[in-house]
Structures are given as structure tokens and as C-alpha cells.
Design a protein around this motif. Structure first.
Motif, short mmCIF file in Angstrom:
data_model
loop_
_atom_site.label_atom_id
_atom_site.label_comp_id
_atom_site.label_asym_id
_atom_site.label_seq_id
_atom_site.Cartn_x
_atom_site.Cartn_y
_atom_site.Cartn_z
N THR A 61 0.83 -1.17 0.00
CA THR A 61 0.00 0.00 0.00
C THR A 61 0.88 1.24 0.00
N ASN A 62 0.38 2.34 -0.52
CA ASN A 62 1.23 3.51 -0.73
C ASN A 62 1.88 4.03 0.55
N SER A 63 1.18 3.94 1.66
CA SER A 63 1.68 4.54 2.89
C SER A 63 2.92 3.83 3.45
N VAL A 64 3.21 2.61 2.98
CA VAL A 64 4.36 1.88 3.51
C VAL A 64 5.44 1.65 2.46
N LYS A 65 5.20 2.05 1.23
CA LYS A 65 6.19 1.85 0.18
C LYS A 65 7.49 2.54 0.54
N GLY A 66 8.60 1.83 0.35
CA GLY A 66 9.90 2.37 0.67
C GLY A 66 10.30 2.18 2.12
N ARG A 67 9.36 1.80 2.97
CA ARG A 67 9.67 1.58 4.40
C ARG A 67 9.50 0.11 4.79
N PHE A 68 8.53 -0.56 4.23
CA PHE A 68 8.25 -1.96 4.55
C PHE A 68 8.70 -2.85 3.41
N SER A 69 9.07 -4.07 3.78
CA SER A 69 9.48 -5.05 2.78
C SER A 69 8.97 -6.43 3.19
N VAL A 70 8.32 -7.12 2.26
CA VAL A 70 7.79 -8.45 2.55
C VAL A 70 8.65 -9.48 1.83
N SER A 71 8.93 -10.58 2.51
CA SER A 71 9.74 -11.64 1.92
C SER A 71 9.26 -12.97 2.49
N ARG A 72 9.77 -14.05 1.92
CA ARG A 72 9.36 -15.36 2.42
C ARG A 72 10.50 -16.34 2.30
N ASN A 73 10.48 -17.31 3.20
CA ASN A 73 11.41 -18.43 3.16
C ASN A 73 10.55 -19.68 3.21
N ASN A 74 10.28 -20.24 2.06
CA ASN A 74 9.38 -21.40 1.99
C ASN A 74 9.98 -22.63 2.67
N ALA A 75 11.29 -22.71 2.72
CA ALA A 75 11.92 -23.83 3.42
C ALA A 75 11.62 -23.78 4.91
N LYS A 76 11.40 -22.57 5.42
CA LYS A 76 11.08 -22.40 6.84
C LYS A 76 9.59 -22.17 7.06
N ASN A 77 8.80 -22.21 5.97
CA ASN A 77 7.36 -21.99 6.09
C ASN A 77 7.05 -20.67 6.79
N THR A 78 7.79 -19.64 6.45
CA THR A 78 7.66 -18.36 7.14
C THR A 78 7.69 -17.21 6.15
N VAL A 79 6.84 -16.23 6.41
CA VAL A 79 6.83 -14.98 5.66
C VAL A 79 7.16 -13.86 6.63
N TYR A 80 7.91 -12.89 6.15
CA TYR A 80 8.38 -11.80 7.00
C TYR A 80 7.85 -10.45 6.50
N LEU A 81 7.69 -9.54 7.43
CA LEU A 81 7.40 -8.15 7.09
C LEU A 81 8.42 -7.30 7.83
N GLN A 82 9.39 -6.79 7.10
CA GLN A 82 10.40 -5.90 7.66
C GLN A 82 9.85 -4.48 7.62
N MET A 83 9.77 -3.86 8.78
CA MET A 83 9.20 -2.51 8.89
C MET A 83 10.26 -1.56 9.39
N ASN A 84 10.64 -0.62 8.56
CA ASN A 84 11.64 0.38 8.91
C ASN A 84 11.01 1.76 9.01
N SER A 85 11.72 2.67 9.64
CA SER A 85 11.26 4.06 9.77
C SER A 85 9.80 4.11 10.25
N LEU A 86 9.53 3.38 11.30
CA LEU A 86 8.15 3.30 11.79
C LEU A 86 7.64 4.65 12.27
N LYS A 87 6.35 4.85 12.05
CA LYS A 87 5.68 6.09 12.44
C LYS A 87 4.55 5.76 13.42
N PRO A 88 4.13 6.71 14.21
CA PRO A 88 3.01 6.46 15.13
C PRO A 88 1.77 5.97 14.41
#
Length: 124
Positions: A61-88
């Protein structure tokens, strides 16, 4: 049915980072698109990010572009959401959701399997 469990939430100051995890158990979800959603108090749930089953396509979504990143490791059955420069305004309960065999762009999948959520609180 895949059981999804989110973790990694917490209380941080503005500008900090957090990494959320969405772990699947019960069976593999390597064939599932996964989306991240959030719901702030008094507001409707909103889409945040999504990743295709292969990991080759992501959407934000536009409000998180450039700050959040989604990735996955299927070998670990896990998806991640890296959130940087967090705002209130990022304060919310964050949910992951999966949809098996969705071959549409991941933001268009009808997610039908949801985790219980993890709280993210960003102080100013």
C-alpha cells in the motif's frame, strides 16, 4: 488447514524497525500467496503488503512503500514483514493471511486463512 502465527510485534519509538514473522504449521504454505493487514483502534482493517507464492511478486500500500518489505522463506514456512522508519500511524494489530493456489497478483487474492495478530505500537 494451515495454522498461521504472527510474532515480532512490540513497542518501539518512531524511526525504529521491527520484523514481523508469519509462521505456518500444519502443512506447507509454499503454494500460498500471503498478505499482511493491519487494524488500528476504531478503524477498519486495511491491506499493507502481499507476496506471491513464489516470492517473485510483491505489492505494498502507498503509505508503507519504501519503508516496509515483505519476503518469504518457503523452506522455513515463514513470511516476513520488515518494517523500517516506523511512524506512530503504523500502530495497529498486524495480521497475516494466506490463500492457497492464488495465481492472481497477491494484492488481489481473497485471503481465507488468518492468524491471530500481533500488536505493533509506535510511540512519538
Amino acid at each position: 488447514q494451515v495454522r498461521l502465527v504472527e510474532s515480532g510485534g512490540g513497542l518501539v519509538q518512531a524511526g525504529a524497525s521491527l520484523r514481523l514473522s508469519c509462521a505456518a504449521s500444519g502443512r506447507t504454505f509454499s503454494n500460498s500467496a500471503v498478505g499482511w493487514f493491519r487494524q488500528a483502534p476504531g478503524k477498519e482493517r486495511e491491506f499493507v503488503a502481499a507476496i506471491s507464492w513464489s516470492g517473485g511478486e510483491t505489492y505494498y500500500t502507498n503509505s508503507v512503500k519504501g519503508r516496509f518489505s515483505v519476503s518469504r522463506n518457503n523452506a522455513k514456512n515463514t513470511v516476513y514483514l520488515q518494517m523500517n522508519s516506523l511512524k506512530p500511524e503504523d500502530t495497529a494489530v498486524y495480521y497475516c493471511a494466506a490463500r492457497a493456489y492464488c495465481r492472481s497478483s497477491p494484492q488481489l487474492c481473497e485471503y481465507d486463512n488468518w492468524g491471530q495478530g500481533t500488536q505493533v505500537t509506535v510511540s512519538s
